[in-house]
Design a protein around this motif. Structure first.
Motif, PDB file in Angstrom:
ATOM      1  N   GLY A 111       0.820  -1.209   0.000  1.00 38.88           N
ATOM      2  CA  GLY A 111       0.000   0.000   0.000  1.00 38.88           C
ATOM      3  C   GLY A 111       0.851   1.254   0.000  1.00 38.88           C
ATOM      4  O   GLY A 111       0.542   2.235  -0.683  1.00 38.88           O
ATOM      5  N   MET A 112       1.950   1.234   0.775  1.00 41.89           N
ATOM      6  CA  MET A 112       2.857   2.373   0.830  1.00 41.89           C
ATOM      7  C   MET A 112       3.509   2.593  -0.535  1.00 41.89           C
ATOM      8  O   MET A 112       3.618   3.730  -1.015  1.00 41.89           O
ATOM      9  CB  MET A 112       3.930   2.115   1.901  1.00 41.89           C
ATOM     10  N   ALA A 113       3.934   1.507  -1.176  1.00 44.06           N
ATOM     11  CA  ALA A 113       4.558   1.618  -2.496  1.00 44.06           C
ATOM     12  C   ALA A 113       3.582   2.190  -3.514  1.00 44.06           C
ATOM     13  O   ALA A 113       3.947   3.023  -4.350  1.00 44.06           O
ATOM     14  CB  ALA A 113       5.062   0.252  -2.954  1.00 44.06           C
ATOM     15  N   SER A 114       2.332   1.758  -3.428  1.00 40.46           N
ATOM     16  CA  SER A 114       1.300   2.287  -4.326  1.00 40.46           C
ATOM     17  C   SER A 114       1.052   3.765  -4.065  1.00 40.46           C
ATOM     18  O   SER A 114       0.889   4.570  -4.992  1.00 40.46           O
ATOM     19  CB  SER A 114       0.006   1.488  -4.157  1.00 40.46           C
ATOM     20  N   GLN A 115       1.040   4.137  -2.798  1.00 41.19           N
ATOM     21  CA  GLN A 115       0.833   5.541  -2.415  1.00 41.19           C
ATOM     22  C   GLN A 115       1.943   6.434  -2.984  1.00 41.19           C
ATOM     23  O   GLN A 115       1.689   7.562  -3.416  1.00 41.19           O
ATOM     24  CB  GLN A 115       0.808   5.654  -0.896  1.00 41.19           C
ATOM     25  N   PHE A 116       3.161   5.933  -3.003  1.00 41.27           N
ATOM     26  CA  PHE A 116       4.298   6.690  -3.541  1.00 41.27           C
ATOM     27  C   PHE A 116       4.389   6.578  -5.061  1.00 41.27           C
ATOM     28  O   PHE A 116       5.288   7.151  -5.667  1.00 41.27           O
ATOM     29  CB  PHE A 116       5.606   6.188  -2.928  1.00 41.27           C
ATOM     30  N   GLU A 117       3.486   5.783  -5.659  1.00 44.25           N
ATOM     31  CA  GLU A 117       3.502   5.525  -7.102  1.00 44.25           C
ATOM     32  C   GLU A 117       4.839   4.916  -7.526  1.00 44.25           C
ATOM     33  O   GLU A 117       5.396   5.238  -8.588  1.00 44.25           O
ATOM     34  CB  GLU A 117       3.212   6.805  -7.898  1.00 44.25           C
ATOM     35  N   ALA A 118       5.355   4.039  -6.668  1.00 45.21           N
ATOM     36  CA  ALA A 118       6.626   3.372  -6.963  1.00 45.21           C
ATOM     37  C   ALA A 118       6.437   2.361  -8.083  1.00 45.21           C
ATOM     38  O   ALA A 118       5.381   1.744  -8.208  1.00 45.21           O
ATOM     39  CB  ALA A 118       7.150   2.674  -5.706  1.00 45.21           C
ATOM     40  N   ASP A 119       7.472   2.192  -8.911  1.00 48.31           N
ATOM     41  CA  ASP A 119       7.420   1.173  -9.952  1.00 48.31           C
ATOM     42  C   ASP A 119       8.398   0.032  -9.680  1.00 48.31           C
ATOM     43  O   ASP A 119       8.575  -0.856 -10.494  1.00 48.31           O
ATOM     44  CB  ASP A 119       7.659   1.777 -11.340  1.00 48.31           C
ATOM     45  N   LEU A 120       9.050   0.079  -8.510  1.00 44.80           N
ATOM     46  CA  LEU A 120       9.887  -1.032  -8.056  1.00 44.80           C
ATOM     47  C   LEU A 120       9.969  -0.972  -6.540  1.00 44.80           C
ATOM     48  O   LEU A 120      10.214   0.092  -5.966  1.00 44.80           O
ATOM     49  CB  LEU A 120      11.297  -0.949  -8.651  1.00 44.80           C
ATOM     50  N   LEU A 121       9.759  -2.115  -5.897  1.00 47.53           N
ATOM     51  CA  LEU A 121       9.847  -2.228  -4.445  1.00 47.53           C
ATOM     52  C   LEU A 121      11.084  -3.040  -4.091  1.00 47.53           C
ATOM     53  O   LEU A 121      11.247  -4.166  -4.558  1.00 47.53           O
ATOM     54  CB  LEU A 121       8.599  -2.914  -3.886  1.00 47.53           C
ATOM     55  N   VAL A 122      11.977  -2.471  -3.280  1.00 53.43           N
ATOM     56  CA  VAL A 122      13.181  -3.165  -2.831  1.00 53.43           C
ATOM     57  C   VAL A 122      12.943  -3.650  -1.408  1.00 53.43           C
ATOM     58  O   VAL A 122      12.603  -2.858  -0.524  1.00 53.43           O
ATOM     59  CB  VAL A 122      14.409  -2.224  -2.872  1.00 53.43           C
ATOM     60  N   ILE A 123      13.128  -4.951  -1.192  1.00 53.83           N
ATOM     61  CA  ILE A 123      12.790  -5.527   0.105  1.00 53.83           C
ATOM     62  C   ILE A 123      13.732  -6.680   0.425  1.00 53.83           C
ATOM     63  O   ILE A 123      14.186  -7.398  -0.470  1.00 53.83           O
ATOM     64  CB  ILE A 123      11.312  -6.018   0.106  1.00 53.83           C
ATOM     65  N   GLY A 124      14.037  -6.853   1.701  1.00 52.45           N
ATOM     66  CA  GLY A 124      14.822  -8.004   2.127  1.00 52.45           C
ATOM     67  C   GLY A 124      13.964  -9.257   2.064  1.00 52.45           C
ATOM     68  O   GLY A 124      12.801  -9.249   2.458  1.00 52.45           O
ATOM     69  N   GLY A 125      14.525 -10.340   1.534  1.00 49.54           N
ATOM     70  CA  GLY A 125      13.777 -11.599   1.413  1.00 49.54           C
ATOM     71  C   GLY A 125      13.940 -12.433   2.661  1.00 49.54           C
ATOM     72  O   GLY A 125      14.901 -13.193   2.805  1.00 49.54           O
ATOM     73  N   HIS A 126      13.013 -12.302   3.584  1.00 44.63           N
ATOM     74  CA  HIS A 126      13.096 -13.032   4.847  1.00 44.63           C
ATOM     75  C   HIS A 126      12.569 -14.449   4.676  1.00 44.63           C
ATOM     76  O   HIS A 126      11.685 -14.713   3.858  1.00 44.63           O
ATOM     77  CB  HIS A 126      12.303 -12.305   5.928  1.00 44.63           C
ATOM     78  N   GLY A 127      13.116 -15.362   5.468  1.00 44.35           N
ATOM     79  CA  GLY A 127      12.676 -16.746   5.376  1.00 44.35           C
ATOM     80  C   GLY A 127      12.820 -17.470   6.696  1.00 44.35           C
ATOM     81  O   GLY A 127      13.400 -16.955   7.653  1.00 44.35           O
ATOM     82  N   ARG A 128      12.259 -18.683   6.730  1.00 42.31           N
ATOM     83  CA  ARG A 128      12.363 -19.543   7.911  1.00 42.31           C
ATOM     84  C   ARG A 128      12.964 -20.863   7.477  1.00 42.31           C
ATOM     85  O   ARG A 128      12.636 -21.396   6.412  1.00 42.31           O
ATOM     86  CB  ARG A 128      10.968 -19.790   8.516  1.00 42.31           C
ATOM     87  N   ASN A 129      13.843 -21.411   8.303  1.00 47.08           N
ATOM     88  CA  ASN A 129      14.487 -22.669   7.986  1.00 47.08           C
ATOM     89  C   ASN A 129      13.706 -23.815   8.628  1.00 47.08           C
ATOM     90  O   ASN A 129      13.692 -23.963   9.841  1.00 47.08           O
ATOM     91  CB  ASN A 129      15.930 -22.661   8.509  1.00 47.08           C
ATOM     92  N   ARG A 130      13.047 -24.577   7.781  1.00 45.62           N
ATOM     93  CA  ARG A 130      12.260 -25.711   8.286  1.00 45.62           C
ATOM     94  C   ARG A 130      12.868 -27.007   7.779  1.00 45.62           C
ATOM     95  O   ARG A 130      12.888 -27.258   6.575  1.00 45.62           O
ATOM     96  CB  ARG A 130      10.813 -25.611   7.794  1.00 45.62           C
ATOM     97  N   LEU A 131      13.354 -27.821   8.716  1.00 41.98           N
ATOM     98  CA  LEU A 131      13.945 -29.105   8.359  1.00 41.98           C
ATOM     99  C   LEU A 131      14.984 -28.936   7.258  1.00 41.98           C
ATOM    100  O   LEU A 131      15.008 -29.650   6.264  1.00 41.98           O
ATOM    101  CB  LEU A 131      12.848 -30.091   7.906  1.00 41.98           C
ATOM    102  N   ARG A 132      15.847 -27.932   7.429  1.00 43.09           N
ATOM    103  CA  ARG A 132      16.947 -27.644   6.514  1.00 43.09           C
ATOM    104  C   ARG A 132      16.485 -27.114   5.161  1.00 43.09           C
ATOM    105  O   ARG A 132      17.267 -27.060   4.220  1.00 43.09           O
ATOM    106  CB  ARG A 132      17.826 -28.895   6.298  1.00 43.09           C
ATOM    107  N   GLU A 133      15.225 -26.749   5.024  1.00 42.69           N
ATOM    108  CA  GLU A 133      14.739 -26.164   3.782  1.00 42.69           C
ATOM    109  C   GLU A 133      14.178 -24.776   4.084  1.00 42.69           C
ATOM    110  O   GLU A 133      13.367 -24.613   4.989  1.00 42.69           O
ATOM    111  CB  GLU A 133      13.667 -27.040   3.133  1.00 42.69           C
ATOM    112  N   TRP A 134      14.605 -23.805   3.309  1.00 44.93           N
ATOM    113  CA  TRP A 134      14.137 -22.439   3.524  1.00 44.93           C
ATOM    114  C   TRP A 134      12.771 -22.230   2.901  1.00 44.93           C
ATOM    115  O   TRP A 134      12.500 -22.672   1.789  1.00 44.93           O
ATOM    116  CB  TRP A 134      15.126 -21.449   2.923  1.00 44.93           C
ATOM    117  N   THR A 135      11.902 -21.537   3.624  1.00 47.23           N
ATOM    118  CA  THR A 135      10.611 -21.118   3.085  1.00 47.23           C
ATOM    119  C   THR A 135      10.456 -19.626   3.359  1.00 47.23           C
ATOM    120  O   THR A 135      11.055 -19.082   4.285  1.00 47.23           O
ATOM    121  CB  THR A 135       9.434 -21.874   3.744  1.00 47.23           C
TER     122      THR A 135
END
Length: 290
Positions: free
Chosen positions: A246-270
């Motif tokens: 919503g914030m990106a849309s409000q700023f009329e951004a055409d690219l969102l830069v974000i850290g890709g967070h994940g969880r390690n489940r049984l040695r596999e990232w999700t």
């Protein structure tokens, strides 16, 4: 600098046009080489699947039939890639349009799509995906390839909408939360940030330390000749991913830069909940780094 860009595929419908258009656009700007990686199942894997319920001649016939279909799918994907490249002569970005079309290479590999993607992604500067043209981001093969590129390569990933859309990256929003993932995403996106006309640093919540951190990020970007403005939104009851979009849309951004967070489940990232929410719902290009 993105000198080599990877576009992984295992199906011609996996957003090939959108991903390849974006990769060619970025390739024009940075003089990159674009590699389209097509992963096809290994015969041994097919035998394991087809072996249940088949025996002898029936199994051999079924295996030949499936192998023939895989070959036709691969050929069709290659032909489609060539058509897309042939139509990639124009660009809405004047700077990109004035530069030559990058070299586009086709490479076929045999093996599990996620494993092949994770290996190839380590030897690229940027990986470009697009949502499946069906819109189904829960497709198990597509999701496993996307997760492998994001978590197994330590390389940045651009996710495009399923339909071809311009990747102008002229108004970029950084979703900043002060984590190592967000820091890596900013560093990896610097070549694009330097070219942008407007850069926004967006934070969610009124945490004073986070706000000070965002101001420090602004000072850091100025050293790299990126003039950014900081925007703080109060804490919301909505899911963080929805707030960011919503914030990106409000700023009329055409690219969102974000850290890709994940969880390690049984040695596999999700994917973590916020990143997963953004991936599922975004209609704009997203730049992610784990």
């Amino acid at each position: 600098m993105y000198r080599k860009i990877l576009v992984p595929l295992s199906n011609a419908a996996f957003g090939m046009a959108a991903a390849l258009d974006a990769a060619i656009h970025v390739g024009r700007i940075f003089g990159s080489q674009v590699e389209v990686l097509y992963a096809r199942p290994a015969p041994e894997a097919l035998i394991l699947v087809l072996g249940k319920g088949f025996a002898g001649t029936m199994l051999e016939d079924a295996l030949r039939e499936v192998q023939a279909k895989i070959g036709k799918d691969c050929e069709a994907a290659h032909e489609r890639m060539q058509r897309i490249c042939g139509q990639a002569g124009s660009s809405a970005d004047d700077d990109a349009a004035s530069r030559p079309c990058p070299q586009v290479l086709w490479r076929e590999v045999e093996g599990p799509a996620d494993r092949m993607t994770g290996i190839a992604a380590r030897f690229a500067d940027l990986i470009v995906f697009a949502k499946p043209e069906t819109g189904d981001v829960t497709d198990s093969v597509w999701r496993s390839m996307f997760d492998a590129a994001l978590f197994a390569s330590a390389r940045p990933v651009i996710l495009m909408p399923s339909l071809p859309a311009p990747l102008s990256a002229s108004r970029i929003m950084i979703a900043w939360n002060g984590t190592p993932q967000a820091t890596r995403a900013v560093a990896a996106a610097l070549p694009l940030l330097r070219r942008a006309q407007n850069v926004f640093i967006g934070t969610a919540g009124l945490d004073e330390e986070l706000q000070r951190d965002a101001e420090r990020l602004k000072e850091y970007l100025l050293v790299h000749e990126v003039d950014a403005q900081v925007e703080h939104l109060p804490k919301s009851l909505r899911e963080t991913g929805s707030v960011l979009l919503g914030m990106a849309s409000q700023f009329e951004a055409d690219l969102l830069v974000i850290g890709g967070h994940g969880r390690n489940r049984l040695r596999e990232w999700t994917l973590g909940s916020t990143t997963s929410h953004v991936v599922d719902l975004t209609t704009m290009p997203v730049f992610l780094v784990h």
